[in-house]
Design a protein around this motif. Structure first.
Motif, PDB file in Angstrom:
ATOM      1  N   UNK A 195     -27.360  24.338 -57.150  1.00 45.08           N
ATOM      2  CA  UNK A 195     -27.069  22.888 -57.237  1.00 45.08           C
ATOM      3  C   UNK A 195     -28.335  22.053 -57.178  1.00 45.08           C
ATOM      4  N   UNK A 196     -29.467  22.678 -57.463  1.00 44.86           N
ATOM      5  CA  UNK A 196     -30.755  21.984 -57.301  1.00 44.86           C
ATOM      6  C   UNK A 196     -30.828  20.708 -58.125  1.00 44.86           C
ATOM      7  N   UNK A 197     -30.188  20.714 -59.304  1.00 50.27           N
ATOM      8  CA  UNK A 197     -30.281  19.560 -60.196  1.00 50.27           C
ATOM      9  C   UNK A 197     -28.950  18.831 -60.333  1.00 50.27           C
ATOM     10  N   UNK A 198     -28.120  18.880 -59.301  1.00 51.49           N
ATOM     11  CA  UNK A 198     -26.805  18.262 -59.413  1.00 51.49           C
ATOM     12  C   UNK A 198     -26.873  16.737 -59.505  1.00 51.49           C
ATOM     13  N   UNK A 199     -27.980  16.139 -59.096  1.00 47.31           N
ATOM     14  CA  UNK A 199     -28.111  14.684 -59.211  1.00 47.31           C
ATOM     15  C   UNK A 199     -28.717  14.261 -60.548  1.00 47.31           C
ATOM     16  N   UNK A 200     -28.926  15.206 -61.463  1.00 45.70           N
ATOM     17  CA  UNK A 200     -29.570  14.879 -62.732  1.00 45.70           C
ATOM     18  C   UNK A 200     -28.617  14.946 -63.924  1.00 45.70           C
ATOM     19  N   UNK A 201     -27.310  15.085 -63.677  1.00 44.70           N
ATOM     20  CA  UNK A 201     -26.373  15.049 -64.798  1.00 44.70           C
ATOM     21  C   UNK A 201     -26.399  13.660 -65.424  1.00 44.70           C
ATOM     22  N   UNK A 202     -26.159  13.541 -66.731  1.00 45.55           N
ATOM     23  CA  UNK A 202     -26.361  12.252 -67.412  1.00 45.55           C
ATOM     24  C   UNK A 202     -25.437  11.119 -66.961  1.00 45.55           C
TER      25      UNK A 202
END
Length: 219
Positions: free
Chosen positions: A185-192
């Motif tokens: 979930x490292x990039x879960x805040x980077x969804x568009x």
């Protein structure tokens, strides 16, 4: 049809950079992913920073390929940090009424879609057993599309229950940290968040900080 990302780990940024460098161009953005179209127009790459259901969608496309009622999947690769890369045949939108009729026939199911419906149910049940915050089937009309040879296909039926997952991450990050490993979930805040957004940067930063603190508390 598939661009080599190299032998080592690759995340969504690496994937987008490699495909753009090879001449693939933007053709869509949703809440969870962006899409790039191949130079010859026959394929699309769906690149997500974070999509827990991506491997299950790829499993559905492979298991139901013989029905010709799902997109042709050329390749699938989980990306570092919880992302997902799918390369499939290029699809075009259909009228909402036609899409709704397809969803209804899949839900009943009609004789023509009975085999697909069984595969969808089996893979979805597996996803709901294995994934925290796996949502119900997505009957959004935009998930029914048309191939270049005129077939109607269904795509992106599976999704994470974003509102519940992200609300929990904001209010109780320790719960998310305990159920989803940081590496997934490292990039879960980077969804568009192109459809449901905008998502203010300060909220993203606060969520990242809360999850980082929860991870530190577990160590």
């Amino acid at each position: 049809m598939t661009i080599d990302l190299g032998p080592g780990p690759a995340d969504h940024r690496d994937a987008e950079r490699a495909y753009r460098a090879a001449g693939w161009t933007p053709c869509g953005t949703g809440d969870w992913a962006i899409a790039l179209r191949s130079p010859d127009g026959t394929a699309a790459a769906r690149i997500s920073p974070f999509d827990p259901t991506g491997p299950y969608t790829a499993e559905l496309y492979r298991a139901a390929a013989h029905t010709r009622q799902v997109p042709v999947l050329f390749s699938h690769r989980p990306l570092t940090g919880g992302g997902d890369l799918q390369v499939m045949e290029f699809l075009s939108p259909v009228a909402p009424a036609e899409a709704a009729a397809f969803h209804e026939a899949l839900e009943r199911p009609s004789p023509e879609l009975a085999e697909l419906a069984g595969i969808v149910r089996r893979v979805h049940e597996k996803a709901r057993r294995e994934l925290p915050w796996c949502g119900p089937l997505d009957n959004n009309p935009s998930n029914v599309m048309r191939t270049a040879d005129g077939r109607l296909v269904v795509a992106d039926l599976f999704y994470a229950d974003g509102p519940h997952l992200y609300a929990t991450a904001a209010a109780h990050p320790e719960v998310v940290a305990a159920r989803i490993p940081e590496a997934a979930r490292r990039f879960m805040t980077e969804i568009p968040m192109a459809a449901s957004g905008p998502w203010p940067q300060e909220q993203r930063e606060a969520m990242r900080a809360g999850l980082a603190a929860a991870d530190a508390g577990q160590s």
